[in-house]
Structures are given as structure tokens and as C-alpha cells.
Design an enzyme around this catalytic site. Structure first.
Site, PDB file in Angstrom:
ATOM      1  N   GLY A 248      38.687  38.507  32.869  1.00 23.69           N
ATOM      2  CA  GLY A 248      38.343  37.416  31.966  1.00 23.69           C
ATOM      3  C   GLY A 248      39.461  37.233  30.956  1.00 23.69           C
TER       4      GLY A 248
ATOM      5  N   ASP B  91      46.652  32.058  45.037  1.00 29.63           N
ATOM      6  CA  ASP B  91      46.138  32.050  43.667  1.00 29.63           C
ATOM      7  C   ASP B  91      47.233  31.553  42.732  1.00 29.63           C
ATOM      8  OD1 ASP B  91      44.899  32.622  41.211  1.00 29.63           O
ATOM      9  OD2 ASP B  91      45.578  34.714  41.248  1.00 29.63           O
TER      10      ASP B  91
ATOM     11  N   HIS C 171      42.431  33.963  44.197  1.00 32.27           N
ATOM     12  CA  HIS C 171      42.420  34.980  43.137  1.00 32.27           C
ATOM     13  C   HIS C 171      41.488  36.142  43.467  1.00 32.27           C
ATOM     14  CE1 HIS C 171      43.219  36.135  39.003  1.00 32.27           C
ATOM     15  NE2 HIS C 171      41.930  36.250  38.758  1.00 32.27           N
TER      16      HIS C 171
END
Lengths: 490, 490
Positions: free
Chosen positions: B104, B411, B463
Site C-alpha cells: 500500500g 506492471d 503487479h
């Protein structure tokens, strides 16, 4: 362009124009007489109507007519090119005429373009049938597919020595003569708005043929072809930029290591005449090709066709990636699979069927032609390849032709980087900056407008873009015909 | 590493170790006593067995046990982390224990790792159910998923000020305390071979936690965790290299123009402290992010989730790509979709169901927790982010830990180029050169072995690699656990 190369180009064009004039002059002076001449010398075809395809095995029902067969380009040598022409699916008489060319050199526009990409009949699995392609480009234009030059697909010459002369100029001249004679078969298309489209090595064929048409149009005695523009997909353009792009793309897409990339960057002079005399360079590039042997260079994220029972010698080609080691230019042929990596095999099975060959006016159904999707001999023996067609781009831009270039961005063979390097080297002013274009609410790619040229990418598409993005490609083709940029809002 | 930064790191580590020791010392000295302490202070859970999940709605039948619930990491503050633990599907007692972390910062390992990537139960469409994942990593190991730090998923603190302190160190310390206390719940795993795996921003969490464990293990009074290695997927590693890679990748993958790339290359000093004070640089990078707003940066060739009826405010996130403009580092959160770009929504719907929360021991089924897949507030207010964990890599390599790094090469967020730039800057000797690795007869990617580190790519994976290549990922994970390179022949 510097003076010397300009002079060379001009001189070449003059010679070429002379040769072509000599070849086609009788044709274009008196079309009706010539038509009779051809007809009398040919069996089984009597103009466009004789070429009407009426019983193609497995063909879906359609409302348009289509024609296939031969057009002689040199009667004395017995040289004839095979075409397949699909009238537009609606209001054919109002729609433009588009010639589609595949590259190689040595690969078939029928096997790729018509059968796997943009034709109305897509070969289904294992050569068992055909399925209708709702995204066929003949929904927007009358589509003419040409197998060019001789030796490709069904096209042939009865004179063996002709095969020794194959190259860019030979191909352009024969294609030009083909057009002249094809218009004799289809006179209602003679004054039709005309475009040439193609991909891969046709990146050379298309501008070369366009230039020839443009030059020939200056002669009022020549057939006046209403050429309005050209459309190029993942086109080979400039050998030096193409190689630089191929290597940089392989590196940035993690196909080769940092180390190999560094060696190539330090040792390869792609602009020079003796690129491959440098051992480090050759070994570095060999390493790139070695890595690409293991995947589909034409679509780097999809699978390769492995272990198919319909397998043939052709199937080893994607794993071989032949190179012309003796030539000063390493060339790689265009042997590609689309979504379905085994589609080449199905096409081969289909076009070697007796009933199919008969329906397409290729053979009597007994003496079969041996059709293959790419003729490697042609590729290997290609004698004349222009190192760059960028000078032709400049000429055609000045002439006011519409020039659109597109690039599927997951192709490693003529990667998007190669095309950008080429276009960048043209030094054209940018009129509208880089931005996305959309199709069905998704980013279909990005585009940038230059003075006299439009460049667009197809996100996630391999070498043969319409195989991967049929709906997007049709929308893009439609925008090209209208001369309107593709949608830049979702 | 220069002397000053080395000193800073050493000093930091010392302080960190001290803090952690203070926090966990009571725990690790007397596990049994501590276990009682925790148990007496918690409702509804009585060690591992109390956390056994017995009635997860829609759960497919499986032969292994799984546990979910809270582990308190700071009793005084009322700080607890949520975990979900799946025993290995067979012979759990012989298999290692692997902790999985998502990044994150602010995103849930349950929502991503467990539910969309490598857990045994994958959320099906629209939150209606769960389907069994045959490629779950718990076929090879006992898999422990942690929502970390507080504020992520179901993890929380009752002390508001705790949320002001979130950052890398805070996260590592709480994770370490979590592990200590989790082993109290699951004592049979205490001496188990242990690995930490994770992706994206966990590229920082994983080495940071590994370093802390390594340092703490030196204290014989600490819990001795048998940490053998770490596994990192598309990991954020070094801010400078990550930014360089992101920009170069966007350019080479035709997301941005040559012009934008040139501006960034000329104006951005990603190594410096005031990168974003240069307007040209900021505008250039803004242009990159603008282009990425329109596609899924985490999987550049797939579709974005558009117009789903189950839509929520979260759905605008992929199109926003928030950045910390006030920070010296522009950060982009990890908001990703896998194959199915709408999967985040299904997860959100599922984990907010009363019966699901009750089954996972998160709530009583009435007072619900508000679960979201990523907590943007955490992302935005992240106060302490290490600019590079490469010094930790060096330390862990010296310590002899197994370090494997992999990268899905489609990604755009932490692209393969970023990872290669980072690893290249480590300057490790290459022991086995770049070559393909195979899975099911296809090139699954390429790999290169360094002294002390293995790097591998996943061809065509975004990703969150296991979303795209579940079978390949499981094979790779298995190779990692064995310490054997993946197959280098077809």
C-alpha cells in the site's frame, strides 16, 4: 535528405518509372483491347465475373460478392499474381478500394490479412471451416488482398530466373502492373478512391508502391489511380531505427539482460554498412534472437504453438527465427501467430484442400498448388531491400497523401520503439500532443499527430494488430478512411 | 553505503531493537504465562483453537484447518492485528510457515493475497461466494496472512494517536510483536522453518521485518524465529530506482511520449532530496501519472473496471492514482485489479457481510467493522518510509538468508525496470546468466542468479503476479521453498 541520397533516389525513381512504363504502357493505353488480350490468354477466368467465388467450402452466407484468381503481370514469363477481392458488405459502389499487403518478405496476404486478420472469412480450427468475421474491413471498404511477389502463396512465375530478381523494386513494379490489369478486370473500380494498407515488411512495400503510383500518375498517359493515402501497421521502416528499437524493446520488456543490452549499445553501429562485422555486436544480437526463439516475438505475452498434431515443418519457424547471416542486414521473417498460435497451421491445411483451390480458381482440384503461409526461400534470397523508406514518407507527405502509422505495442519484431525512433528521425512538427484514444470505453492506445502524419498505438496488441484487437482495428480503419482522428474521449 | 548513512542505519536499528525489546520482552521470556495473559484479556478467542474458522459462508469443502482473528500487539493501547492462517493442505506439520504481506501502505493482505492471489479461497463474482483455488500456496506451506499495520482491513487500535505514528518502523515492530504473540497461540509453529513473502510496498515491509527478526534473534532471550529467507514480488525497493524505472517503463511501453520522457530525463534528479521542487520534473511526472489514470497501472494491458453496479467510492481510486504532493516523495498506492478488474469490489462486498465477519471472529455479526481493501488515509499520512532497503538486502545477504525477487513484467507501478535498476545498483556478481525459466512448456519468464540473490520475471503478469499466473506462481513458490532454481528447460 542530403543531396547525394536525394539524387540517388530521384535517379532510381526515374529508372523505375521507365521500366514500369515499358511494362504497362500497352495496358493503360487501351484498357478494352488489353482486357481482351488477357482474357484470350487465360484459362478459366473471364474478367472479374469469371473470378467470382461461388462455392468456397464452408463459407458463411454473406450478401456481398467476392472474387479470386490470377492477374498476369508478365505474359512472356508466365508471371501471375493471385488476388482475393471482397466487395464491401454494403453499398460497395460508394466505398473506397483498399489494397492490403502482408510482408515477410515471402508471406501471404491471403493467409494472414484475409484469413486471420481483416477479411470476412476467418479460418476456423483445424481447417474444418470458415467463420464470418464481424469486424472485417470490408464492412468499410472494398478490400483487395494480393499475394505478392511471385512465389508468395499462390502467386507464381513460369520463368525460374524471375525468382532470382525478387526484391523491393521488383515487388513494387509487379504490384503496379497487377493494379493496372486488375482494373481492367474491374473497371468500375478504376476511378475509385484508393488506399494501400499493410503491415510488417509491407512497411516497405506500401510506401514503395505508393511512390510508384504517385510518380506514374504524373504521366497523363498512365492509368490515373486515385491514391489518397497509406496505412501502415508495425511497419519495417528504417533498418537502423528498427534494429535499435528491437534491441531496446527486448531490454525494456525484460527479454534480455542488462548485460546483453549494454554490449549491444556499446558495440553495434546500426547506421553503418558493416554492422555485423563487429563480433561483439553480432553475438549480442544473436543473444537477443536466442531469447526470442523461445517465445512468440510477434506477440511477446502469448503462448507459442507447441505440439499440435496438425504440425508441419513450418511450425519450427517461430522457434528458429531465421536470419540472413550473409547479408549486411540481419532480417527476421514475419512468421506470426495471433491470438491462436496455431492458426497458421489451420490456414495451411485449408488452402491446400483441392475443393478450396478449385473454388478460388487456383487449380482444377487435381493438379494442386502447394500453398504455404510464408515462403522462406523468398525471404532468404531477397536481394533488394531499401534500408529506409523515410525519404519516401517525406515525398508522400509533401504530395499531401494521408499517412497513418499504427503499432501494436506487444510486438517484439517491429516494436513500437522502432516505429517511434523512425518517426522521430523524420523530425516532423507535432500538431497534437500524445494522448489516449478510446474504444468501448477503454484506452485502445495512444496517438500523436504530426504535420502530415498520424501515429497511433494499440495497447496490448501484437504484430498483426487486428488478430488481437479486431473491433478496435475496424474502428481505427474507419477513422483512417474518414481522415478523422480516433476518439480521444472515453 | 557511505559512512553517514551506515551510521544512521545502525543507530536506527539499535533504537528499533531497544523499542521492540521493551515491547515484547515480557512475551518472549515466558510464553506460557504470556499466553494466559492474552487469553484472559480477549473475548471470543482462546488461542489458536478459539480462532478456528468453522462456518465461513460459501466456503468450499477442504481438508485443512484455518484460523482467523485478532492478536493484540499493545494491550494498553488496545491495538490488535487481524490475521488469517491456513494450515498446509497436506502434512502441515512438515511444511514451513510463510508470512504473506501486502503493501500500500494501507492495503489488506486478506483482500489481496488471501482472497485474490494465493489463498485457498478466492472470492467469486459479486461477493456471492468463494471458490477453491487449486494453486493456493497453502498446498506447499502453512500460510499466514496479516493485515498490517493497524487501520488496514480489520486491524485496529483503540488509541487514536497510534494512527499518527504509522510508518515503516512502526509496521515492522508491530508485525514482530504480532509474530511473538501469534506463536503463543500456535506454539507448534514456533520452531518451524519460516519465510516472509510479500509484494509491492511490502518490498519495504518484508526486508524491514526480516532485519528486525535477524537482529532480535541475536538476543538469546528473544524468541528465536527460524527465518530462512524472503520472497519479494514487484517490490518497492529504492525510491530513486523505482521512479527511474517507472518513467523509463512508461516510455518504453508507449504510455508516454518521447517528449515527456525527455523532459523527465533532463529535469528529474530522483536521487536528490528536492526532486519535486523542479517544476519541469513535477509536470513531466504528472503527465506520466495522467496517462496511467486512464488504464490499470498495475496491469497495463488489461481492462479497467468500469460501470460495475456494485461500484463504490473505492472504484474511482484506480483512476485517481493519488500522490503525496506535500511529501518529498511522490507515492502511488497499490490499488490493483487482477485478471478481473472488478475483483476489489467483490472482496469489499464479501468482507462487509455480517455472517462473514462473524465467521472470521471480527465482529459479533451486528456491530460490523467497515472493511476496505485499501485505507487511503494510511497511505496519505504515512510518515516514515525508508528511501531504500538495499542496505538491508546487503545485510541479509551477508547473513546468508535466501533472497528471491520476482517481477511481473506488465506492471507499470513497480515495473521490472525499477527492480532491475535496484538490483543492478547492488553490484552483486552474477553467478548464472540471464535465461528463460519454463512452466508447462512455455517461457514463464527469465531469471538471473547473483551471489546471494535470485531474480526472476513473470512474462505477461501484472503487479499481483499470482492473479495473472497462478499455476506458474505456485511452481515458483515451490522452487523458492526448496531453494532450487525454477526449471530452465522446456
Amino acid at each position: 535528405m542530403d543531396f547525394v541520397s536525394k539524387m540517388t533516389v530521384d535517379l532510381r525513381n526515374t529508372l523505375l518509372a521507365l521500366t514500369v512504363l515499358l511494362a504497362v504502357k500497352p495496358v493503360v493505353c487501351d484498357h478494352s483491347r488489353r482486357l481482351e488480350l488477357w482474357d484470350s490468354g487465360k484459362k478459366g477466368t473471364s474478367g472479374g465475373n469469371g473470378d467470382l467465388v461461388t462455392d468456397l467450402p464452408g463459407q458463411p452466407n454473406v450478401a456481398f460478392r467476392h472474387y479470386a484468381g490470377y492477374v498476369t503481370v508478365n505474359e512472356a514469363h508466365g508471371r501471375a499474381l493471385f488476388y482475393w477481392f471482397y466487395e464491401a458488405s454494403t453499398r460497395a459502389d460508394e466505398k473506397p478500394l483498399v489494397l492490403w499487403l502482408n510482408g515477410g518478405p515471402g508471406c501471404s496476404s491471403v493467409g494472414y490479412g484475409a484469413t486471420q486478420e481483416i477479411g470476412p472469412f476467418i479460418v476456423d480450427t483445424h481447417g474444418n471451416g470458415l467463420k464470418h468475421n464481424p469486424y472485417s474491413w470490408n464492412t468499410k471498404a472494398n478490400m483487395l488482398f494480393l499475394e505478392s511477389p511471385i512465389g508468395v502463396g499462390f502467386s507464381y512465375s513460369n520463368t525460374t530466373s524471375d525468382y532470382n530478381n525478387l526484391g523491393d523494386d521488383f515487388t513494387a513494379k509487379d504490384a503496379y502492373i497487377f493494379l493496372n490489369n486488375w482494373f481492367l478486370k474491374f473497371p468500375s473500380y478504376r476511378k475509385r478512391t484508393f488506399y494501400i494498407a499493410g503491415e510488417s515488411y509491407a512497411g516497405k512495400y506500401v510506401p514503395e508502391l505508393a511512390e510508384l503510383i504517385y510518380d506514374m500518375n504524373k504521366d497523363p498517359n498512365s492509368l490515373q489511380i486515385d491514391l489518397q493515402g497509406i496505412l501502415l501497421g508495425n511497419p519495417e521502416t528504417s533498418d537502423a531505427e528498427d534494429w535499435r528499437g528491437l534491441v531496446d524493446y527486448a531490454w525494456s520488456h525484460a527479454v534480455i539482460s542488462d548485460e546483453t543490452h549494454k554490449i549491444i549499445r556499446e558495440s553495434c553501429d546500426f547506421e553503418g554498412n558493416d554492422t555485423w562485422s563487429n563480433n561483439n555486436c553480432t553475438e549480442g544480437v544473436d543473444e537477443v534472437l536466442k531469447q526470442y526463439k523461445e517465445i512468440d516475438i510477434y506477440s511477446i505475452y502469448t503462448s507459442v504453438c507447441i505440439g499440435n498434431s496438425a504440425g508441419s515443418d513450418d511450425r519450427s519457424l517461430p522457434l528458429m527465427i531465421l536470419m540472413k547471416r550473409t547479408s549486411k542486414t540481419k532480417m527476421i521473417p514475419r512468421i506470426m501467430g495471433g491470438y491462436d498460435p496455431c492458426l497458421d497451421e489451420y490456414a495451411k491445411a485449408f488452402y491446400n484442400r483441392p475443393d478450396v483451390q478449385k473454388a478460388l480458381h487456383v487449380s482444377d482440384g487435381h493438379q494442386l498448388k502447394n500453398w504455404s503461409i510464408c515462403n522462406m526461400k523468398i525471404f532468404e534470397e531477397w536481394s533488394d531491400s531499401k534500408p529506409s523508406v523515410l525519404p519516401i514518407y517525406k515525398k508522400l507527405i509533401t504530395a499531401g497523401l494521408r499517412i497513418w502509422v499504427y503499432s501494436g505495442d506487444t510486438d517484439g519484431r517491429v516494436p513500437v520503439l522502432s516505429t517511434r525512433y523512425s518517426l522521430s528521425s523524420l523530425g516532423l512538427p507535432i500538431t497534437k500532443a500524445w494522448r489516449p484514444w478510446y474504444h468501448q470505453k477503454e484506452v485502445s492506445g495512444w496517438f500523436q499527430e504530426y504535420e502530415g502524419l498520424m501515429f497511433a498505438t494499440f495497447r496490448g496488441a501484437g504484430h498483426a494488430v487486428p488478430c488481437f484487437k479486431p473491433s478496435n482495428s475496424l474502428a481505427f480503419f474507419s477513422a483512417f478512411l474518414l481522415g478523422e482522428a480516433p476518439p480521444s474521449a472515453r
